[in-house]
Design a protein around this motif. Structure first.
Motif, PDB file in Angstrom:
ATOM      1  N   GLN A  56       0.855  -1.189   0.000  1.00  0.00           N
ATOM      2  CA  GLN A  56       0.000   0.000   0.000  1.00  0.00           C
ATOM      3  C   GLN A  56       0.886   1.232   0.000  1.00  0.00           C
ATOM      4  O   GLN A  56       1.720   1.397   0.884  1.00  0.00           O
ATOM      5  N   LYS A  57       0.702   2.104  -1.000  1.00  0.00           N
ATOM      6  CA  LYS A  57       1.574   3.259  -1.175  1.00  0.00           C
ATOM      7  C   LYS A  57       0.959   4.547  -0.644  1.00  0.00           C
ATOM      8  O   LYS A  57       1.581   5.596  -0.651  1.00  0.00           O
ATOM      9  N   GLU A  58      -0.306   4.494  -0.226  1.00  0.00           N
ATOM     10  CA  GLU A  58      -0.976   5.656   0.350  1.00  0.00           C
ATOM     11  C   GLU A  58      -1.640   5.266   1.665  1.00  0.00           C
ATOM     12  O   GLU A  58      -1.918   4.099   1.907  1.00  0.00           O
ATOM     13  N   ILE A  59      -1.886   6.268   2.486  1.00  0.00           N
ATOM     14  CA  ILE A  59      -2.689   6.081   3.687  1.00  0.00           C
ATOM     15  C   ILE A  59      -4.011   6.802   3.437  1.00  0.00           C
ATOM     16  O   ILE A  59      -4.040   8.025   3.275  1.00  0.00           O
ATOM     17  N   TYR A  60      -5.076   6.037   3.363  1.00  0.00           N
ATOM     18  CA  TYR A  60      -6.385   6.600   3.012  1.00  0.00           C
ATOM     19  C   TYR A  60      -7.142   7.032   4.269  1.00  0.00           C
ATOM     20  O   TYR A  60      -7.003   6.429   5.330  1.00  0.00           O
ATOM     21  N   TYR A  61      -7.976   8.065   4.102  1.00  0.00           N
ATOM     22  CA  TYR A  61      -8.796   8.535   5.225  1.00  0.00           C
ATOM     23  C   TYR A  61     -10.150   9.010   4.716  1.00  0.00           C
ATOM     24  O   TYR A  61     -10.309   9.356   3.541  1.00  0.00           O
ATOM     25  N   ILE A  62     -11.126   9.027   5.620  1.00  0.00           N
ATOM     26  CA  ILE A  62     -12.463   9.530   5.319  1.00  0.00           C
ATOM     27  C   ILE A  62     -13.017  10.193   6.573  1.00  0.00           C
ATOM     28  O   ILE A  62     -12.754   9.737   7.685  1.00  0.00           O
ATOM     29  N   SER A  63     -13.753  11.279   6.409  1.00  0.00           N
ATOM     30  CA  SER A  63     -14.288  12.039   7.539  1.00  0.00           C
ATOM     31  C   SER A  63     -15.791  11.875   7.641  1.00  0.00           C
ATOM     32  O   SER A  63     -16.486  11.741   6.626  1.00  0.00           O
ATOM     33  N   GLY A  64     -16.290  11.904   8.872  1.00  0.00           N
ATOM     34  CA  GLY A  64     -17.727  11.808   9.087  1.00  0.00           C
ATOM     35  C   GLY A  64     -18.093  12.031  10.536  1.00  0.00           C
ATOM     36  O   GLY A  64     -17.223  12.214  11.399  1.00  0.00           O
ATOM     37  N   ASN A  65     -19.406  12.004  10.803  1.00  0.00           N
ATOM     38  CA  ASN A  65     -19.895  12.289  12.156  1.00  0.00           C
ATOM     39  C   ASN A  65     -19.726  11.112  13.110  1.00  0.00           C
ATOM     40  O   ASN A  65     -19.627  11.298  14.318  1.00  0.00           O
ATOM     41  N   SER A  66     -19.745   9.894  12.575  1.00  0.00           N
ATOM     42  CA  SER A  66     -19.672   8.718  13.442  1.00  0.00           C
ATOM     43  C   SER A  66     -19.160   7.520  12.653  1.00  0.00           C
ATOM     44  O   SER A  66     -19.145   7.545  11.413  1.00  0.00           O
TER      45      SER A  66
ATOM     46  N   PHE B 159      -4.877  -4.421  -5.633  1.00  0.00           N
ATOM     47  CA  PHE B 159      -5.409  -5.284  -4.577  1.00  0.00           C
ATOM     48  C   PHE B 159      -6.510  -6.169  -5.145  1.00  0.00           C
ATOM     49  O   PHE B 159      -7.385  -5.702  -5.869  1.00  0.00           O
ATOM     50  N   LYS B 160      -6.486  -7.425  -4.800  1.00  0.00           N
ATOM     51  CA  LYS B 160      -7.530  -8.347  -5.253  1.00  0.00           C
ATOM     52  C   LYS B 160      -8.775  -8.180  -4.390  1.00  0.00           C
ATOM     53  O   LYS B 160      -8.682  -7.850  -3.203  1.00  0.00           O
ATOM     54  N   ASP B 161      -9.926  -8.433  -4.985  1.00  0.00           N
ATOM     55  CA  ASP B 161     -11.173  -8.396  -4.225  1.00  0.00           C
ATOM     56  C   ASP B 161     -11.194  -9.517  -3.203  1.00  0.00           C
ATOM     57  O   ASP B 161     -10.790 -10.645  -3.496  1.00  0.00           O
ATOM     58  N   ILE B 162     -11.653  -9.200  -1.987  1.00  0.00           N
ATOM     59  CA  ILE B 162     -11.771 -10.223  -0.944  1.00  0.00           C
ATOM     60  C   ILE B 162     -12.843 -11.232  -1.330  1.00  0.00           C
ATOM     61  O   ILE B 162     -12.706 -12.433  -1.132  1.00  0.00           O
ATOM     62  N   GLU B 163     -13.921 -10.741  -1.871  1.00  0.00           N
ATOM     63  CA  GLU B 163     -14.996 -11.617  -2.342  1.00  0.00           C
ATOM     64  C   GLU B 163     -15.497 -11.096  -3.678  1.00  0.00           C
ATOM     65  O   GLU B 163     -15.338  -9.923  -4.003  1.00  0.00           O
TER      66      GLU B 163
ATOM     67  N   PHE C  41     -13.125  -0.073  -0.891  1.00  0.00           N
ATOM     68  CA  PHE C  41     -12.046  -0.301   0.078  1.00  0.00           C
ATOM     69  C   PHE C  41     -12.338  -1.540   0.930  1.00  0.00           C
ATOM     70  O   PHE C  41     -11.444  -2.325   1.214  1.00  0.00           O
ATOM     71  N   LYS C  42     -13.604  -1.678   1.328  1.00  0.00           N
ATOM     72  CA  LYS C  42     -13.999  -2.860   2.101  1.00  0.00           C
ATOM     73  C   LYS C  42     -13.820  -4.123   1.273  1.00  0.00           C
ATOM     74  O   LYS C  42     -13.341  -5.149   1.766  1.00  0.00           O
ATOM     75  N   ASN C  43     -14.218  -4.033   0.014  1.00  0.00           N
ATOM     76  CA  ASN C  43     -14.170  -5.219  -0.836  1.00  0.00           C
ATOM     77  C   ASN C  43     -12.742  -5.653  -1.158  1.00  0.00           C
ATOM     78  O   ASN C  43     -12.491  -6.815  -1.443  1.00  0.00           O
ATOM     79  N   LYS C  44     -11.818  -4.703  -1.089  1.00  0.00           N
ATOM     80  CA  LYS C  44     -10.420  -5.034  -1.362  1.00  0.00           C
ATOM     81  C   LYS C  44      -9.593  -5.174  -0.078  1.00  0.00           C
ATOM     82  O   LYS C  44      -8.391  -5.426  -0.143  1.00  0.00           O
ATOM     83  N   GLY C  45     -10.247  -4.999   1.064  1.00  0.00           N
ATOM     84  CA  GLY C  45      -9.539  -5.168   2.335  1.00  0.00           C
ATOM     85  C   GLY C  45      -8.488  -4.102   2.582  1.00  0.00           C
ATOM     86  O   GLY C  45      -7.499  -4.344   3.288  1.00  0.00           O
TER      87      GLY C  45
END
Length: 219
Positions: free
Chosen positions: A1-11, A68-72, A24-28
């Protein structure tokens, strides 16, 4: 992984259901969840940790993510688009762009969506939706953020919209659904300024669908 990903939200719950997280979830691929408004300012200022760049999920490079390969296996509720449907789908995207006009920079097919029909993303190297919202709170004169509207070609709703488009490209239903999907995406980002129009349209769609349901079920 060459980047550190982030996302903002309330919760955490809000971020778990964010459509932009699906790929991102599908690729783990791990993503930092940021809950405090100041966090995104910090990540934007730091820019990187050692050799790793901080990248908002909205600005992710999918050439990198494809490493990245798909987890499923991705869910495919319906068959792939035929060549003829692909041409019509591209025309549908153009139609949606003409409906939304200057509200969006572009309407394009999504590579990140799996379960959701649509989402809004920022152009590369532009402010994220969350950062823009914070800037707007600090300065009321901040210009509206023009984003890219992404469409999931495999979603049942979009496939039904495509059928309508192929039958009648000027059907009023296309305009109503396009505007509705756009406003829902704004609402998810917390950037819908006036929900009253959305609520009125939603009530009309529910009213229509209840009539169709009763008719189909023969109640």
């Amino acid at each position: 992984q060459k980047e550190i990903y982030y996302i903002s939200g309330n919760s955490r719950e809000a971020l778990e259901y964010d459509p932009r997280m699906e790929v991102f979830k599908n690729k783990g691929v791990e993503v930092f969840y940021l809950y405090d408004p100041v966090d995104e300012f910090v990540f934007s200022s730091l820019r990187k940790y050692k050799e790793y760049d901080f990248v908002s999920v909205e600005n992710a490079d999918f050439n990198r993510l494809n490493e990245f390969k798909d987890i499923e296996e991705r869910k495919k509720p319906i068959e792939d688009l035929s060549k003829d449907d692909e041409k019509h789908f591209n025309s549908l995207l153009s139609k949606m762009k003409s409906i939304l006009g200057d509200k969006v920079v572009e309407v394009r097919e999504s590579k990140r969506l799996i379960d959701s029909a649509t989402c809004l993303v920022s152009e590369n190297d532009t402010l994220s939706a969350t950062m823009h919202k914070l800037m707007k709170l600090a300065n009321k004169d901040t210009a509206s953020l023009k984003m890219i509207f992404e469409i999931n070609s495999g979603h049942p709703l979009i496939r039904n919209l495509l059928k309508v488009f192929k039958a009648d490209a000027n059907d009023e239903y296309i305009k109503n659904i396009t505007e509705q999907l756009y406003e829902i995406s704004l609402l998810q980002d917390g950037n819908l300024e006036d929900p009253h129009i959305l609520i009125r349209k939603m009530n009309k769609l529910l009213e229509d669908s209840s009539g169709w349901y009763v008719e189909v079920k023969k109640y």
